[in-house]
Motif scaffolding. Sequence first.
Motif, PDB file in Angstrom:
ATOM      1  N   TYR A 271      63.465 119.528  42.707  1.00 17.92           N
ATOM      2  CA  TYR A 271      62.621 119.733  43.887  1.00 17.92           C
ATOM      3  C   TYR A 271      63.381 119.559  45.189  1.00 17.92           C
ATOM      4  CZ  TYR A 271      62.007 114.617  44.698  1.00 17.92           C
ATOM      5  OH  TYR A 271      62.185 113.284  44.980  1.00 17.92           O
ATOM      6  N   ASP A 272      63.059 120.428  46.128  1.00 16.53           N
ATOM      7  CA  ASP A 272      63.433 120.282  47.531  1.00 16.53           C
ATOM      8  C   ASP A 272      62.217 119.890  48.347  1.00 16.53           C
ATOM      9  OD1 ASP A 272      66.211 121.257  47.294  1.00 16.53           O
ATOM     10  OD2 ASP A 272      65.263 123.170  46.828  1.00 16.53           O
ATOM     11  N   ALA A 273      61.026 120.306  47.893  1.00 17.82           N
ATOM     12  CA  ALA A 273      59.772 120.030  48.583  1.00 17.82           C
ATOM     13  C   ALA A 273      58.715 119.701  47.535  1.00 17.82           C
ATOM     14  CB  ALA A 273      59.337 121.241  49.411  1.00 17.82           C
ATOM     15  N   VAL A 274      57.775 118.835  47.910  1.00 21.47           N
ATOM     16  CA  VAL A 274      56.729 118.397  46.974  1.00 21.47           C
ATOM     17  C   VAL A 274      55.364 118.493  47.643  1.00 21.47           C
ATOM     18  CG1 VAL A 274      55.828 116.498  45.584  1.00 21.47           C
ATOM     19  CG2 VAL A 274      58.291 116.793  45.819  1.00 21.47           C
ATOM     20  N   GLU A 275      54.433 119.133  46.966  1.00 24.89           N
ATOM     21  CA  GLU A 275      53.029 119.125  47.387  1.00 24.89           C
ATOM     22  C   GLU A 275      52.239 118.385  46.313  1.00 24.89           C
ATOM     23  OE1 GLU A 275      49.669 120.557  49.900  1.00 24.89           O
ATOM     24  OE2 GLU A 275      51.714 121.299  50.105  1.00 24.89           O
ATOM     25  N   ILE A 276      51.597 117.277  46.696  1.00 25.74           N
ATOM     26  CA  ILE A 276      50.785 116.515  45.760  1.00 25.74           C
ATOM     27  C   ILE A 276      49.371 117.101  45.756  1.00 25.74           C
ATOM     28  CG2 ILE A 276      49.854 114.253  45.156  1.00 25.74           C
ATOM     29  CD1 ILE A 276      52.235 112.988  46.602  1.00 25.74           C
ATOM     30  N   MET A 277      48.954 117.600  44.616  1.00 28.69           N
ATOM     31  CA  MET A 277      47.619 118.170  44.447  1.00 28.69           C
ATOM     32  C   MET A 277      46.700 117.084  43.897  1.00 28.69           C
ATOM     33  SD  MET A 277      48.819 121.690  42.561  1.00 28.69           S
ATOM     34  CE  MET A 277      47.169 121.851  41.849  1.00 28.69           C
ATOM     35  N   VAL A 278      45.753 116.621  44.707  1.00 29.89           N
ATOM     36  CA  VAL A 278      44.833 115.599  44.221  1.00 29.89           C
ATOM     37  C   VAL A 278      43.569 116.272  43.693  1.00 29.89           C
ATOM     38  CG1 VAL A 278      45.754 113.838  45.764  1.00 29.89           C
ATOM     39  CG2 VAL A 278      43.777 115.164  46.484  1.00 29.89           C
ATOM     40  N   ASN A 279      43.059 115.747  42.621  1.00 31.17           N
ATOM     41  CA  ASN A 279      41.888 116.296  41.953  1.00 31.17           C
ATOM     42  C   ASN A 279      40.638 115.797  42.668  1.00 31.17           C
ATOM     43  OD1 ASN A 279      40.207 117.512  40.094  1.00 31.17           O
ATOM     44  ND2 ASN A 279      40.535 115.970  38.488  1.00 31.17           N
ATOM     45  N   GLY A 280      40.298 116.459  43.780  1.00 30.48           N
ATOM     46  CA  GLY A 280      39.156 116.032  44.578  1.00 30.48           C
ATOM     47  C   GLY A 280      38.467 117.195  45.251  1.00 30.48           C
ATOM     48  N   GLU A 281      37.170 117.067  45.463  1.00 33.91           N
ATOM     49  CA  GLU A 281      36.378 118.111  46.107  1.00 33.91           C
ATOM     50  C   GLU A 281      36.238 117.894  47.608  1.00 33.91           C
ATOM     51  OE1 GLU A 281      32.609 118.344  44.194  1.00 33.91           O
ATOM     52  OE2 GLU A 281      33.417 119.107  42.292  1.00 33.91           O
ATOM     53  N   THR A 282      36.433 116.670  48.074  1.00 34.86           N
ATOM     54  CA  THR A 282      36.264 116.368  49.496  1.00 34.86           C
ATOM     55  C   THR A 282      37.434 116.924  50.299  1.00 34.86           C
ATOM     56  OG1 THR A 282      35.090 114.329  48.932  1.00 34.86           O
ATOM     57  CG2 THR A 282      35.933 114.531  51.183  1.00 34.86           C
ATOM     58  N   TYR A 283      37.130 117.572  51.410  1.00 33.25           N
ATOM     59  CA  TYR A 283      38.157 118.153  52.283  1.00 33.25           C
ATOM     60  C   TYR A 283      39.194 117.102  52.632  1.00 33.25           C
ATOM     61  CZ  TYR A 283      40.028 120.711  56.350  1.00 33.25           C
ATOM     62  OH  TYR A 283      40.837 121.367  57.246  1.00 33.25           O
ATOM     63  N   GLY A 284      40.474 117.466  52.476  1.00 29.86           N
ATOM     64  CA  GLY A 284      41.506 116.518  52.852  1.00 29.86           C
ATOM     65  C   GLY A 284      42.905 116.983  52.514  1.00 29.86           C
ATOM     66  N   GLY A 285      43.867 116.364  53.179  1.00 28.85           N
ATOM     67  CA  GLY A 285      45.273 116.662  52.953  1.00 28.85           C
ATOM     68  C   GLY A 285      46.123 115.920  53.963  1.00 28.85           C
ATOM     69  N   GLY A 286      47.409 116.156  53.913  1.00 30.62           N
ATOM     70  CA  GLY A 286      48.345 115.548  54.853  1.00 30.62           C
ATOM     71  C   GLY A 286      49.736 116.099  54.601  1.00 30.62           C
ATOM     72  N   GLY A 287      50.621 115.914  55.568  1.00 28.97           N
ATOM     73  CA  GLY A 287      51.977 116.412  55.406  1.00 28.97           C
ATOM     74  C   GLY A 287      52.968 115.644  56.260  1.00 28.97           C
ATOM     75  N   ILE A 288      54.063 115.199  55.663  1.00 29.28           N
ATOM     76  CA  ILE A 288      55.138 114.482  56.343  1.00 29.28           C
ATOM     77  C   ILE A 288      56.419 115.291  56.167  1.00 29.28           C
ATOM     78  CG2 ILE A 288      56.385 112.307  56.592  1.00 29.28           C
ATOM     79  CD1 ILE A 288      53.423 111.954  57.057  1.00 29.28           C
ATOM     80  N   PHE A 289      57.071 115.637  57.256  1.00 27.97           N
ATOM     81  CA  PHE A 289      58.242 116.500  57.199  1.00 27.97           C
ATOM     82  C   PHE A 289      59.323 115.934  56.280  1.00 27.97           C
ATOM     83  CE2 PHE A 289      62.393 117.734  59.306  1.00 27.97           C
ATOM     84  CZ  PHE A 289      62.466 118.965  58.668  1.00 27.97           C
ATOM     85  N   ASN A 290      59.723 116.774  55.338  1.00 31.60           N
ATOM     86  CA  ASN A 290      60.805 116.469  54.389  1.00 31.60           C
ATOM     87  C   ASN A 290      60.514 115.249  53.537  1.00 31.60           C
ATOM     88  OD1 ASN A 290      63.107 117.410  53.213  1.00 31.60           O
ATOM     89  ND2 ASN A 290      64.503 116.750  54.826  1.00 31.60           N
ATOM     90  N   GLN A 291      59.228 114.892  53.375  1.00 34.28           N
ATOM     91  CA  GLN A 291      58.818 113.847  52.444  1.00 34.28           C
ATOM     92  C   GLN A 291      57.891 114.440  51.381  1.00 34.28           C
ATOM     93  OE1 GLN A 291      59.885 110.566  52.470  1.00 34.28           O
ATOM     94  NE2 GLN A 291      61.239 111.038  54.185  1.00 34.28           N
ATOM     95  N   PHE A 292      56.673 114.803  51.773  1.00 32.15           N
ATOM     96  CA  PHE A 292      55.719 115.418  50.853  1.00 32.15           C
ATOM     97  C   PHE A 292      54.530 115.912  51.663  1.00 32.15           C
ATOM     98  CE2 PHE A 292      54.541 110.977  51.261  1.00 32.15           C
ATOM     99  CZ  PHE A 292      53.165 111.031  51.449  1.00 32.15           C
ATOM    100  N   SER A 293      53.688 116.728  51.016  1.00 32.41           N
ATOM    101  CA  SER A 293      52.394 117.103  51.585  1.00 32.41           C
ATOM    102  C   SER A 293      51.351 116.988  50.495  1.00 32.41           C
ATOM    103  CB  SER A 293      52.424 118.517  52.178  1.00 32.41           C
ATOM    104  OG  SER A 293      52.933 119.459  51.259  1.00 32.41           O
ATOM    105  N   THR A 294      50.078 117.002  50.880  1.00 31.22           N
ATOM    106  CA  THR A 294      48.986 116.821  49.926  1.00 31.22           C
ATOM    107  C   THR A 294      47.870 117.808  50.200  1.00 31.22           C
ATOM    108  OG1 THR A 294      47.712 115.236  51.250  1.00 31.22           O
ATOM    109  CG2 THR A 294      49.472 114.334  49.861  1.00 31.22           C
ATOM    110  N   VAL A 295      47.053 118.042  49.170  1.00 32.99           N
ATOM    111  CA  VAL A 295      45.878 118.889  49.317  1.00 32.99           C
ATOM    112  C   VAL A 295      44.826 118.451  48.301  1.00 32.99           C
ATOM    113  CG1 VAL A 295      46.814 120.628  47.721  1.00 32.99           C
ATOM    114  CG2 VAL A 295      45.007 121.276  49.338  1.00 32.99           C
ATOM    115  N   ALA A 296      43.573 118.431  48.728  1.00 35.87           N
ATOM    116  CA  ALA A 296      42.460 118.228  47.805  1.00 35.87           C
ATOM    117  C   ALA A 296      42.222 119.551  47.093  1.00 35.87           C
ATOM    118  CB  ALA A 296      41.217 117.780  48.566  1.00 35.87           C
ATOM    119  N   ALA A 297      42.615 119.613  45.833  1.00 36.16           N
ATOM    120  CA  ALA A 297      42.752 120.898  45.148  1.00 36.16           C
ATOM    121  C   ALA A 297      41.438 121.506  44.685  1.00 36.16           C
ATOM    122  CB  ALA A 297      43.693 120.743  43.950  1.00 36.16           C
TER     123      ALA A 297
END
Length: 469
Positions: A271-297
């Motif tokens: 990996y060079d980049a990571v997106e963490i997919m969380v198993n959730g229905e509620t709107y949400g996410g976040g992103g930190i440059f060159n660390q990781f990002s997230t999404v409520a999938a």
Amino acid sequence: MSLRTSAIVPLLALALSAAHAAPPQTLRVDIQHGGDAKGEHYALERVVVEPLPWPGNPARPIDATNRGTQKFEVIDPDSGRVLYSRGYSTVFGEWQTTDEAKEMQRSFQESLRFPMPAKPVLVKVYNRDAGNGFASQWSVRVDPQALDVERASRPAPAKPIAIRHNGDPAHKVDLLLLGDGYTAGEMKKFEARARALADRLFAVSPFKERAADFNVWALALPVPESGVSRPSTGVHHVSATGARYDIFGSERYVLTLDNRAFREAAQYAPYDAVEIMVNGETYGGGGIFNQFSTVAADNDWRDYVFVHEFGHHFAGLADEYYTSPVEYAAVDTPRVEPWEPNVTALLDPRHLKWQDRVTAATPVPTPWPKAQFEAHQRDVQARRKQLRADRRPEAEMSALFREEQAYSDALFAEAPQRNAIGAFQGANYSATGYYRPQMQCMMFTRADAFCDVCAHAIDQIIDLYSAEN
């Protein structure tokens, strides 16, 4: 090309033994980054040899993009030559702006990853100074042969799935979709969602045009209960990566504060980049440059959130919005130009950051229907707050977001400068002081495309990881 889990072992062997010398191992330096609103400090936690070879681009070891709140360099102490560098941002940097940071100290885990050096090196960390330049902050000597370097690794707890494979990781952007909150019985659901999100990413420019420059992997470690923690509603679950809602008191902000758990899971895929997919229905996410990002999938807006937050994590793009969840009436008078490529303080209108993309006919600052937009946003944000307070079904929040975007699209469609590149006041969480390049962009509203300036900034990072010379 799409491959299933059973093909991952021969695929990795082929990719990592391509036509050139085998890559070095991956060295990870785990550190603690702590302090409060007034200051910060660093400390070494451990040095780890990851189980997979270095996936990075040997042709581009030096990062010249000038992005991130921090930068680290790996230096040959004998010659002083910089062997490797990368800019990045931190969870600590986000926390440092909160009210809590005015009252107490905290520390957060971070990792610096680079190709295994042949001999001891100096790892130096830089922070932004008052002029937004990089200033040396901390350094540590790292000996890859030291007795306390952790080298033992467990068997992979799960095999990564090759969602898309286009070649040797050394000359591709390797994107890992890391699942959290999925039980053993939900692995097929995770894989299907990962494939759908990858398809969405490569339907958006410039990723669409650069799809061949990416490999995409998916990996999830099963958890006992479905879903991730959302403390504001009393929901607490065991997590594979530490990801949860309500970070720093924001109900939609999803991050992990457990860097070790996240890295220990991610290390079993290139990996060079990571997106963490969380198993959730509620709107949400976040992103930190060159660390990781997230999404409520499982949220209705997952496609937008996934790509938007990946823009933060991958390219260091700034948020261009200023109405949610911050106070849109705030007045900011910046004294330095921000480092982010898609916002400007417009300290000198004659030398706009993206001046080469502005036509002579476009006024700077550039007019747009700001007052009408803000009036509508006051109503939207009040309704949004009430929906959360009343714990209304997520479908009602999704409907509000669709109404909000439809209003913005219609409002901007009638604006004379709707397609212009200029300097539109309102960006970077402030109604004044900062400007964005175009009226509409995925970093401003829930639009379905990046503006031209953001797209160019993304292209530059793709080149950093994929260009062969």
